[in-house]
Design a protein around this motif. Structure first.
Motif, PDB file in Angstrom:
ATOM      1  N   TYR A 186       0.844  -1.196   0.000  1.00 53.92           N
ATOM      2  CA  TYR A 186       0.000   0.000   0.000  1.00 53.92           C
ATOM      3  C   TYR A 186       0.883   1.251   0.000  1.00 53.92           C
ATOM      4  O   TYR A 186       1.835   1.346   0.770  1.00 53.92           O
ATOM      5  N   GLN A 187       0.527   2.195  -0.842  1.00 50.56           N
ATOM      6  CA  GLN A 187       1.269   3.448  -0.931  1.00 50.56           C
ATOM      7  C   GLN A 187       0.596   4.593  -0.186  1.00 50.56           C
ATOM      8  O   GLN A 187       1.253   5.537   0.244  1.00 50.56           O
ATOM      9  N   HIS A 188      -0.725   4.532  -0.059  1.00 54.67           N
ATOM     10  CA  HIS A 188      -1.480   5.626   0.554  1.00 54.67           C
ATOM     11  C   HIS A 188      -2.394   5.071   1.630  1.00 54.67           C
ATOM     12  O   HIS A 188      -3.160   4.138   1.377  1.00 54.67           O
ATOM     13  N   LEU A 189      -2.314   5.637   2.832  1.00 57.06           N
ATOM     14  CA  LEU A 189      -3.226   5.302   3.922  1.00 57.06           C
ATOM     15  C   LEU A 189      -4.032   6.543   4.261  1.00 57.06           C
ATOM     16  O   LEU A 189      -3.468   7.626   4.434  1.00 57.06           O
ATOM     17  N   LEU A 190      -5.341   6.381   4.344  1.00 57.88           N
ATOM     18  CA  LEU A 190      -6.220   7.506   4.632  1.00 57.88           C
ATOM     19  C   LEU A 190      -6.947   7.252   5.938  1.00 57.88           C
ATOM     20  O   LEU A 190      -7.459   6.160   6.178  1.00 57.88           O
ATOM     21  N   GLY A 191      -6.969   8.265   6.792  1.00 59.66           N
ATOM     22  CA  GLY A 191      -7.678   8.177   8.054  1.00 59.66           C
ATOM     23  C   GLY A 191      -8.915   9.041   8.017  1.00 59.66           C
ATOM     24  O   GLY A 191      -9.461   9.348   6.954  1.00 59.66           O
ATOM     25  N   SER A 192      -9.356   9.484   9.191  1.00 58.04           N
ATOM     26  CA  SER A 192     -10.516  10.373   9.258  1.00 58.04           C
ATOM     27  C   SER A 192     -10.227  11.605  10.100  1.00 58.04           C
ATOM     28  O   SER A 192     -11.147  12.350  10.447  1.00 58.04           O
ATOM     29  N   VAL A 193      -8.960  11.828  10.436  1.00 58.07           N
ATOM     30  CA  VAL A 193      -8.586  13.053  11.142  1.00 58.07           C
ATOM     31  C   VAL A 193      -8.752  14.225  10.183  1.00 58.07           C
ATOM     32  O   VAL A 193      -8.212  14.197   9.073  1.00 58.07           O
ATOM     33  N   HIS A 238     -13.936  16.316  16.279  1.00 60.06           N
ATOM     34  CA  HIS A 238     -13.129  15.095  16.218  1.00 60.06           C
ATOM     35  C   HIS A 238     -12.382  14.887  17.532  1.00 60.06           C
ATOM     36  O   HIS A 238     -12.310  13.765  18.056  1.00 60.06           O
ATOM     37  N   ALA A 239     -11.832  15.958  18.077  1.00 56.98           N
ATOM     38  CA  ALA A 239     -11.098  15.862  19.338  1.00 56.98           C
ATOM     39  C   ALA A 239     -12.042  15.469  20.481  1.00 56.98           C
ATOM     40  O   ALA A 239     -11.687  14.661  21.349  1.00 56.98           O
ATOM     41  N   ALA A 240     -13.253  16.032  20.471  1.00 54.88           N
ATOM     42  CA  ALA A 240     -14.207  15.719  21.534  1.00 54.88           C
ATOM     43  C   ALA A 240     -14.626  14.254  21.480  1.00 54.88           C
ATOM     44  O   ALA A 240     -14.815  13.609  22.513  1.00 54.88           O
ATOM     45  N   LEU A 241     -14.765  13.702  20.277  1.00 47.82           N
ATOM     46  CA  LEU A 241     -15.166  12.306  20.139  1.00 47.82           C
ATOM     47  C   LEU A 241     -14.039  11.338  20.472  1.00 47.82           C
ATOM     48  O   LEU A 241     -14.291  10.172  20.767  1.00 47.82           O
ATOM     49  N   SER A 242     -12.806  11.823  20.431  1.00 47.74           N
ATOM     50  CA  SER A 242     -11.683  10.928  20.702  1.00 47.74           C
ATOM     51  C   SER A 242     -11.650  10.482  22.163  1.00 47.74           C
ATOM     52  O   SER A 242     -11.166   9.393  22.475  1.00 47.74           O
ATOM     53  N   PRO A 244     -14.369   9.746  24.355  1.00 52.53           N
ATOM     54  CA  PRO A 244     -15.176   8.536  24.601  1.00 52.53           C
ATOM     55  C   PRO A 244     -14.646   7.310  23.870  1.00 52.53           C
ATOM     56  O   PRO A 244     -14.821   6.188  24.357  1.00 52.53           O
ATOM     57  N   LYS A 245     -13.992   7.501  22.728  1.00 47.52           N
ATOM     58  CA  LYS A 245     -13.402   6.353  22.033  1.00 47.52           C
ATOM     59  C   LYS A 245     -12.302   5.729  22.885  1.00 47.52           C
ATOM     60  O   LYS A 245     -12.192   4.510  22.984  1.00 47.52           O
ATOM     61  N   ARG A 246     -11.483   6.588  23.517  1.00 45.45           N
ATOM     62  CA  ARG A 246     -10.404   6.067  24.361  1.00 45.45           C
ATOM     63  C   ARG A 246     -10.963   5.408  25.616  1.00 45.45           C
ATOM     64  O   ARG A 246     -10.466   4.376  26.062  1.00 45.45           O
ATOM     65  N   VAL A 247     -11.995   6.025  26.205  1.00 43.40           N
ATOM     66  CA  VAL A 247     -12.552   5.513  27.463  1.00 43.40           C
ATOM     67  C   VAL A 247     -13.343   4.231  27.233  1.00 43.40           C
ATOM     68  O   VAL A 247     -13.191   3.246  27.965  1.00 43.40           O
ATOM     69  N   LEU A 248     -14.190   4.221  26.201  1.00 43.80           N
ATOM     70  CA  LEU A 248     -15.094   3.096  25.966  1.00 43.80           C
ATOM     71  C   LEU A 248     -14.486   2.010  25.086  1.00 43.80           C
ATOM     72  O   LEU A 248     -14.963   0.880  25.085  1.00 43.80           O
ATOM     73  N   GLY A 249     -13.419   2.356  24.345  1.00 40.74           N
ATOM     74  CA  GLY A 249     -12.899   1.437  23.345  1.00 40.74           C
ATOM     75  C   GLY A 249     -13.756   1.511  22.091  1.00 40.74           C
ATOM     76  O   GLY A 249     -14.864   2.067  22.102  1.00 40.74           O
ATOM     77  N   ASN A 250     -13.248   0.962  21.004  1.00 33.77           N
ATOM     78  CA  ASN A 250     -13.950   1.076  19.732  1.00 33.77           C
ATOM     79  C   ASN A 250     -15.331   0.437  19.757  1.00 33.77           C
ATOM     80  O   ASN A 250     -16.317   1.016  19.296  1.00 33.77           O
ATOM     81  N   LYS A 251     -15.437  -0.763  20.316  1.00 35.67           N
ATOM     82  CA  LYS A 251     -16.728  -1.453  20.323  1.00 35.67           C
ATOM     83  C   LYS A 251     -17.735  -0.724  21.222  1.00 35.67           C
ATOM     84  O   LYS A 251     -18.902  -0.572  20.866  1.00 35.67           O
ATOM     85  N   GLY A 252     -17.279  -0.285  22.376  1.00 32.43           N
ATOM     86  CA  GLY A 252     -18.166   0.429  23.275  1.00 32.43           C
ATOM     87  C   GLY A 252     -18.644   1.743  22.682  1.00 32.43           C
ATOM     88  O   GLY A 252     -19.813   2.116  22.817  1.00 32.43           O
ATOM     89  N   GLU A 254     -18.960   2.429  19.465  1.00 33.42           N
ATOM     90  CA  GLU A 254     -19.916   2.158  18.387  1.00 33.42           C
ATOM     91  C   GLU A 254     -21.293   1.805  18.943  1.00 33.42           C
ATOM     92  O   GLU A 254     -22.317   2.197  18.381  1.00 33.42           O
ATOM     93  N   ARG A 255     -21.333   1.056  20.044  1.00 32.10           N
ATOM     94  CA  ARG A 255     -22.625   0.747  20.660  1.00 32.10           C
ATOM     95  C   ARG A 255     -23.318   2.018  21.138  1.00 32.10           C
ATOM     96  O   ARG A 255     -24.533   2.193  20.973  1.00 32.10           O
ATOM     97  N   LEU A 256     -22.537   2.939  21.732  1.00 34.93           N
ATOM     98  CA  LEU A 256     -23.095   4.206  22.192  1.00 34.93           C
ATOM     99  C   LEU A 256     -23.615   5.018  21.011  1.00 34.93           C
ATOM    100  O   LEU A 256     -24.718   5.588  21.072  1.00 34.93           O
ATOM    101  N   ARG A 257     -22.850   5.064  19.937  1.00 34.35           N
ATOM    102  CA  ARG A 257     -23.272   5.820  18.750  1.00 34.35           C
ATOM    103  C   ARG A 257     -24.576   5.279  18.192  1.00 34.35           C
ATOM    104  O   ARG A 257     -25.487   6.037  17.823  1.00 34.35           O
ATOM    105  N   GLU A 258     -24.711   3.961  18.131  1.00 37.71           N
ATOM    106  CA  GLU A 258     -25.937   3.365  17.602  1.00 37.71           C
ATOM    107  C   GLU A 258     -27.143   3.728  18.462  1.00 37.71           C
ATOM    108  O   GLU A 258     -28.233   4.005  17.955  1.00 37.71           O
TER     109      GLU A 258
END
Length: 261
Positions: A186-193, A238-242, A244-252, A254-258
């Motif tokens: 892979y030559q290019h990696l794209l994130g969401s920052v 984006h910074a504000a959402l980071s 709860p992502k750190r505290v809850l983990g990715n799966k947690g 996503e459950r909250l978002r749903e």
């Protein structure tokens, strides 16, 4: 160094779309945040052209950054990518990168294998978005390499061209994921920052600008230009959402978002 009134010196705006849907009854997988109305998408494309910006595929844009380049990208592989986005792009002579989750191919509301081929035949970019849309940073090394390599191999077989770009599912990943992807070609990696990609670097993910359903034209223009309040608000969100992502983990998270949606 030259300065461009729209894109600025050495900037490369990369727009991140998902599906294009009128409402929840539209074909595809409607998302109340990320599903952009087709008419609004058309107006955004027209604005891009009116500013003299050129939509390019990643390889070309990375070489010509600062030369009025913009990259349009889509994640996941919603069927609206070929039914709605492709005709609008072709009508205007524009290009886009489509990052496809291979495990979704053929699923209800998602692209079929023939439709992936159609995008490639039309000159659009085809990139990976993993096999299962699993967050790569949550995977062990074996599973990580499988997600990266299996998706790339299948997309190469469908598109009959090298697949050299990946958009990280959920934008989640770091140095380990970067090294693993690069080891596979892979030559290019794209994130969401969110950001304007001011410098060409191979040691980090490219930044993108999330285009959401309720984004007005003035705010859209401000994001692409990376001027005014809108970019700062996007970074702050984006910074504000980071947190709860750190505290809850990715799966947690996503459950909250749903639940919230």
């Amino acid at each position: 160094m030259t300065t461009d009134a729209v894109s600025g010196p050495a900037r490369l705006p990369i727009l991140m779309y998902h599906g294009l849907h009128v409402d929840a009854d539209s074909r595809g997988r409607f998302d109340p945040v990320y599903s952009v109305e087709p008419d609004r998408f058309a107006r955004q494309l027209d604005w891009i052209q009116a500013q003299g910006l050129r939509s390019m595929l990643l390889d070309e844009a990375m070489q010509q950054r600062g030369d009025r380049a913009v990259v349009i990208s889509f994640d996941d592989g919603d069927v609206s990518n070929v039914e709605v986005a492709l005709p609008q792009l072709l009508e205007r002579g524009m290009k886009a990168e489509f990052f496809i989750t291979t495990g979704f191919i053929g699923a209800t509301g998602m692209l079929s294998a023939d439709e992936v081929r159609e995008l490639a035949a039309a000159g659009m970019g085809i990139g990976s978005h993993g096999c299962s849309h699993a967050f790569l940073e949550d995977l062990d090394t074996t599973a990580l390499m499988s997600e990266l390599d299996d998706s790339r191999c299948r997309l190469q077989a469908l598109s009959r061209r090298p697949v050299e770009a990946i958009a990280l599912p959920g934008g989640r990943g770091g140095e380990r994921e970067l090294r693993a992807a690069q080891s596979l070609g892979y030559q290019h990696l794209l994130g969401s920052v969110p950001g304007p990609n001011l410098r060409a670097r191979g040691d980090c993910c490219l930044q993108r600008l999330a285009i959401t359903r309720n984004l007005g034209m003035d705010d859209f223009a401000a994001l692409v230009r990376w001027q005014g309040l809108s970019p700062r608000l996007l970074q702050a969100r984006h910074a504000a959402l980071s947190l709860p992502k750190r505290v809850l983990g990715n799966k947690g998270y996503e459950r909250l978002r749903e639940r919230l949606l």
